[in-house]
Design an enzyme around this catalytic site. Sequence first.
Site, PDB file in Angstrom:
ATOM      1  CG  HIS A  70      41.835  64.545  75.108  1.00 22.40           C
ATOM      2  ND1 HIS A  70      42.043  65.552  74.213  1.00 22.40           N
ATOM      3  CD2 HIS A  70      41.618  63.356  74.257  1.00 22.40           C
ATOM      4  CE1 HIS A  70      41.722  65.256  72.856  1.00 22.40           C
ATOM      5  NE2 HIS A  70      41.718  64.013  73.032  1.00 22.40           N
ATOM      6  CB  SER A 108      41.799  60.049  70.771  1.00 18.55           C
ATOM      7  OG  SER A 108      40.907  60.491  71.901  1.00 18.55           O
ATOM      8  CG  ASP A 159      44.249  68.270  74.226  1.00 13.57           C
ATOM      9  OD1 ASP A 159      43.296  67.805  74.947  1.00 13.57           O
ATOM     10  OD2 ASP A 159      44.982  69.429  75.028  1.00 13.57           O
TER      11      ASP A 159
END
Lengths: 248, 167
Positions: free
Chosen positions: A162, A123, A191
Amino acid sequence: RVETPLSEPRYLYYLLIFLCSQILGQFLCLVLQVPQLNSTREETRQRPFFFAISFYLRAQRQREKRMGWVRKTVDSVKSLQVKQVLLRAIGLAMVFTSGLILWKALMCMTGTKSPVVVVVSGSMEPGFKRGDALFLYKNKDPIRAGDIVVFNVKGQDVPIVHRVIEVRNAGFQQLHYCLVGKTGDANDMDDRFLYARGQLWLKPQHIMGRAVGLLPYVGWVTIVMTEKPVLQYILVGAVGLLFLTSKD
Amino acid sequence: MHSFWLRANAVLTFSVIILAFTCAMASVSDCFNSPSPSAQIQITNINWFQKQRNGNEEVSLAMNITADLQSLFTWNTKQVFVFVAAEYKTPKNAVNQVSLWDAIIPAKEQSKFRVQTVNKYRFIDQGSNLRGKDLNLTLHWHVMPKAGMMFADKLVIPGYRLPKEYR
């Protein structure tokens, strides 16, 4: 809870255990290496065996060509003495405790429970590819927008990497950070769907640390060993066998 | 000391040490780079400014972002992640940072750019404090290396103000 490294009694206990284990290990090695009383008799016994050993080695070389190295390893395992094995085991234990203490010291210095993490998902591409190792650091500095954080969601044991896109700080003293990360540099969505039910923000206790450094490709070893656990046992067994049966 | 496995072990250990040293040196070489980036952000239009049903206000803005980030790139740079964040203070929150737009710059050739865009992420406040609010629009950049330490810095551009009434 804010950790205070080096002054916590837990770390002093680890250091004490490490020092005791090193002293004990050195002492045991000394004791085991003291020559035995009938060593002169062993030396005189070896000479008549010299010719026998050379014939044996020649025959063995021919056998090896047929049977390979598996037989050689089994023979060398059988010829070990208890004292040698014990010495090797103590040496291995000393290396193991040194490694453990080094890891704990690293945990101390970086302020996190896992100073190095491996990126498992794609990701964060193209910045972090799958298999990269990230170095984490956590201190009292507040988390700000744009920081790459590694956090834990309740109920899941795999931490997530992230980037923070929103920060709200309620109160000057409370250190109460609320943040939301986007699902990696490759996506444009926040998220929140990954958090626990009803959770909208990440608080400081969820954050394991900020990513400050990167080493490419070294994490593949960890990924492969996690996805096929049988490889872990094979690796540890092979290393142990080699260590115990090597000539020196 | 001459068996195959011992030799392989020695070679492997040595190569790992050399690789680690090379990565550390690559990271250290980044310290010798003194970057001097420049940027300008203009809010060209407030598209709309409404209060939602749950009491939170939302703004949509169109921006012109011009930047020259060429001096940030070194041989050890994999990409530069650049984003624009709106920063302001409210009575409830001492620090509010909302990311409005971001981009990944993979190479030096694309680091001098001019972009006209609407905010990529929704600019929603916790509450309704945005009317007439003074904002700082900050351009942040994160230099992500091929190996080693990451650097981040920012350029604060103050002096923006949101309108006093809803549109």
